[in-house]
Scaffold this motif. Structure first.
Motif, mmCIF file in Angstrom:
data_model
loop_
_atom_site.group_PDB
_atom_site.id
_atom_site.type_symbol
_atom_site.label_atom_id
_atom_site.label_comp_id
_atom_site.label_asym_id
_atom_site.label_seq_id
_atom_site.Cartn_x
_atom_site.Cartn_y
_atom_site.Cartn_z
ATOM 1 N N ILE A 1 0.837 -1.201 0.000
ATOM 2 C CA ILE A 1 0.000 0.000 0.000
ATOM 3 C C ILE A 1 0.873 1.253 0.000
ATOM 4 O O ILE A 1 0.597 2.229 -0.712
ATOM 5 N N HIS A 2 1.932 1.220 0.785
ATOM 6 C CA HIS A 2 2.872 2.343 0.850
ATOM 7 C C HIS A 2 3.486 2.627 -0.520
ATOM 8 O O HIS A 2 3.525 3.781 -0.972
ATOM 9 N N TYR B 1 0.864 4.241 -2.933
ATOM 10 C CA TYR B 1 0.589 5.658 -2.680
ATOM 11 C C TYR B 1 1.785 6.534 -3.058
ATOM 12 O O TYR B 1 1.609 7.642 -3.600
ATOM 13 N N GLU B 2 2.978 6.071 -2.789
ATOM 14 C CA GLU B 2 4.162 6.838 -3.174
ATOM 15 C C GLU B 2 4.230 6.995 -4.699
ATOM 16 O O GLU B 2 4.573 8.063 -5.209
ATOM 17 N N ILE C 1 1.681 6.940 -6.822
ATOM 18 C CA ILE C 1 0.625 7.872 -7.233
ATOM 19 C C ILE C 1 1.090 9.316 -7.063
ATOM 20 O O ILE C 1 0.924 10.145 -7.962
ATOM 21 N N CYS C 2 1.687 9.591 -5.919
ATOM 22 C CA CYS C 2 2.118 10.965 -5.626
ATOM 23 C C CYS C 2 3.294 11.406 -6.496
ATOM 24 O O CYS C 2 3.286 12.495 -7.070
ATOM 25 N N LYS D 1 -4.537 6.369 -10.943
ATOM 26 C CA LYS D 1 -5.005 5.101 -10.401
ATOM 27 C C LYS D 1 -3.862 4.089 -10.394
ATOM 28 O O LYS D 1 -2.962 4.149 -11.224
ATOM 29 N N ILE E 1 -8.600 -2.967 -0.369
ATOM 30 C CA ILE E 1 -8.634 -1.671 -1.063
ATOM 31 C C ILE E 1 -10.045 -1.153 -1.300
ATOM 32 O O ILE E 1 -10.242 -0.174 -2.023
ATOM 33 N N GLN F 1 -10.492 2.493 -0.926
ATOM 34 C CA GLN F 1 -9.409 3.294 -1.500
ATOM 35 C C GLN F 1 -9.782 3.711 -2.928
ATOM 36 O O GLN F 1 -9.711 2.897 -3.843
ATOM 37 N N TYR G 1 -8.339 5.334 -5.229
ATOM 38 C CA TYR G 1 -7.286 5.356 -6.247
ATOM 39 C C TYR G 1 -6.789 3.966 -6.624
ATOM 40 O O TYR G 1 -5.911 3.834 -7.464
ATOM 41 N N PHE G 2 -7.345 2.928 -6.010
ATOM 42 C CA PHE G 2 -6.879 1.567 -6.241
ATOM 43 C C PHE G 2 -7.954 0.689 -6.867
ATOM 44 O O PHE G 2 -9.140 0.835 -6.572
#
Length: 201
Positions: free
Chosen positions: A21-22, A25-26, A28-29, A35, A66, A69, A71-72
């Motif tokens: 998950i980490h 998200y990293e 995506i950013c 997505k 997810i 979530q 974005y997932f």
């Protein structure tokens, strides 16, 4: 033409944990993605000698993990596919199914060390932007060496995500479950209870 920027995070996910998950998200950013699609592997050619929990069960755990979530997403393409799961086939399938999407294939930097052994490497790199994140045991110097080799050999850019490592092992989680040791802190919220209730491990 405007393209959507979407990522693919593949793996056995046996089970999915907070480290995955980490990374998602990293990515995506740092890559400005809309997505991330989690792609649990079906029959990966490099793990034919290892026992892997059924694709149906791993898919169910990811879907539960997810569900809140936005974005997932999770895809069952590889686990439903007959025969071995090859990355080039997955990417060509996604490019055929989804139009106007620029795909970012996200994997560990250790994969660069043996990417030459993957099937149809050129077709992989032609169908995505290849992104690697840091793995323990690989220095930045090692990663840069492999990265440069692949870029020069195949004339494609490789993106390196230098993100903090969260050292979590799916094997360790399975062992903890088997031996009645604490493991919930390594998993997305509620997933430990979900695994036990469904007797997945």
């Amino acid at each position: 033409m405007d393209f959507k920027r979407q990522g693919i995070l593949g793996g056995t996910f046996d089970p999915i944990h907070l480290g995955h998950i980490h990374i998602a998200y990293e990515a995506i950013c740092k890559l400005n993605l809309e997505k991330i699609i989690f792609m649990p592997s079906g029959n990966p050619p490099h793990k034919t000698d290892k026992k892997i929990t059924s694709g149906k069960e791993r898919y169910a755990i990811i879907k539960e993990a997810i569900k809140n979530q936005p974005y997932f997403e999770v895809s069952d393409y590889e686990i439903n596919k007959n025969g071995m799961s090859y990355t080039y086939e997955t990417l060509e399938y996604l490019n055929g199914k989804y139009k106007n999407v620029k795909w970012y294939f996200i994997t560990g930097a250790d994969c660069l060390a043996y990417l030459d052994k993957w099937k149809n490497v050129q077709r992989i790199l032609d169908n995505c932007t290849f992104v690697v994140f840091k793995r323990s045991g690989f220095s930045n110097k090692d990663i840069e060496k492999y990265k440069s080799y692949i870029e020069q050999t195949y004339n494609k850019e490789i993106i390196y995500l230098d993100i903090p490592l969260i050292e979590i092992s799916s094997t360790d989680i399975r062992d903890r479950i088997k031996n009645n040791k604490e493991y919930n802190y390594l998993l997305p919220e509620g997933i430990g209870k979900y695994i036990i209730e469904n007797k997945f491990y």
